[in-house]
Design an enzyme around this catalytic site. Sequence first.
Site, PDB file in Angstrom:
ATOM      1  N   GLY A   1       0.876  -1.169   0.000  1.00 41.45           N
ATOM      2  CA  GLY A   1       0.000   0.000   0.000  1.00 41.45           C
ATOM      3  C   GLY A   1       0.908   1.211   0.000  1.00 41.45           C
ATOM      4  O   GLY A   1       1.831   1.284  -0.802  1.00 41.45           O
TER       5      GLY A   1
ATOM      6  N   SER B   1       5.749  -5.444  -1.247  1.00 40.69           N
ATOM      7  CA  SER B   1       5.799  -4.036  -1.672  1.00 40.69           C
ATOM      8  C   SER B   1       6.181  -3.115  -0.498  1.00 40.69           C
ATOM      9  O   SER B   1       7.313  -3.196  -0.006  1.00 40.69           O
ATOM     10  CB  SER B   1       4.464  -3.670  -2.313  1.00 40.69           C
ATOM     11  OG  SER B   1       4.540  -2.436  -2.962  1.00 40.69           O
ATOM     12  N   ALA B   2       5.291  -2.279  -0.001  1.00 38.84           N
ATOM     13  CA  ALA B   2       5.602  -1.403   1.140  1.00 38.84           C
ATOM     14  C   ALA B   2       6.072  -2.208   2.351  1.00 38.84           C
ATOM     15  O   ALA B   2       6.952  -1.770   3.094  1.00 38.84           O
ATOM     16  CB  ALA B   2       4.387  -0.556   1.505  1.00 38.84           C
TER      17      ALA B   2
END
Lengths: 233, 233
Positions: A90, A122-123
């Site tokens: 996110g 990801s994040a």
Amino acid sequence: MKNLLLASTSTVHGKPYLSYLFEALQEHFKGVKEILFVPFARPGGITHDAYTTTARKAFSEIDIGVKGVHEFEDMKMAVRQAQGFFIGGGNSFVLLHDLYKHGLLSLIKEKVENSIPYFGTSAGSNVAGPTIMNTNDMPIIYPPSFDAMGLIPFNINPHFLDPDPNSTHMGETRETRIIEYQHFNTTPVIGIREGSWIEVKGDTFTLRGTLTARWFVTGNETVELPTGTKIEV
Amino acid sequence: MKNLLLASTSTVHGKPYLSYLFEALQEHFKGVKEILFVPFARPGGITHDAYTTTARKAFSEIDIGVKGVHEFEDMKMAVRQAQGFFIGGGNSFVLLHDLYKHGLLSLIKEKVENSIPYFGTSAGSNVAGPTIMNTNDMPIIYPPSFDAMGLIPFNINPHFLDPDPNSTHMGETRETRIIEYQHFNTTPVIGIREGSWIEVKGDTFTLRGTLTARWFVTGNETVELPTGTKIEV
């Protein structure tokens, strides 16, 4: 021994959420019945509950239960008792901001250093590095610092993208952005493409998946690492 | 009366640096013989001198002299005496960091509020807004705040990009990122495409260039603004 799986993306094009990683995740979380999910990065601004439902549904495919950290009144206790972590993707700024706000950053780090398996997408991979300075995300909230967990000695640029040779767009390419970073910082950076992940076993960092990755060390030429490479820092 | 020209990009594909704006810049800086250039954003990490040389060369085409702010021992005095400002693009975090470091942010703002013309491209347009929270840049340095000059009542997303319908990339689109921003913030955002600019005359904000722009107001549907629109906040 540290045990991390740090993926570029949760989802590869055309496949269900996390499904390309199920085999690796079964191995990664071997013996773990339930993991603690950190939904703070809230992709697209969805709620913590909705995000946790998505993670829970995916992990049910490999018979692992999922609790959202926000479901606990005492989040620190939830972290202390966790048998495994999943930090979802996110927005990295929102994620880091909330990890600081709830006092969980150093706690999670400590647990992972003490062998509790960690999975990030990801994040969630980005915050495992020393700083979030190689995120692609928009700075939509001001965190108290860009310093992250430092569980690995290099930064991760997730969703790494090669320049489009036919583009007429004048905004910077991903590589240009990372090279700008190197004018101000010496922490190495790995750009991992969607479908790749870094496997961390103690102090051994291995590139997994079928793709190559891009490796940036200040003062050196940028190189392409084949999958299976043990990354030397 | 405030007088700003805030461009999405310094360069459109296939044309020399700034050349698509020469006509507008001649009008914008009418009567001004020399402007003060702020090279802090350092695109690609180039030096302040090299960046200033590029700006000087372009402005020589329209007979306007350029001094780099870094050339002055007393940068604040240079700002106080400036007859016009040009803040160039590059990295918004580095730019904002250095504006704070040298104590120039509020000084430039004050001068522009007192009718000294301001020209910004990309990061230089971004810092004219209330915050840099809609930059596309990598957070390669930690600024003391994301608050910027607030010379206009909305944020600018420069180099605005429409989603590529053929892309298999799973990273967020620009619009998704701005909509995430709206979950945490209420300042409106304009996404301006390369070739567009915002003309500010006092409290009138007009979209210029040949393209439409994308306008994001929290709680409202995102809309496409035709060129020539007077933006109402």
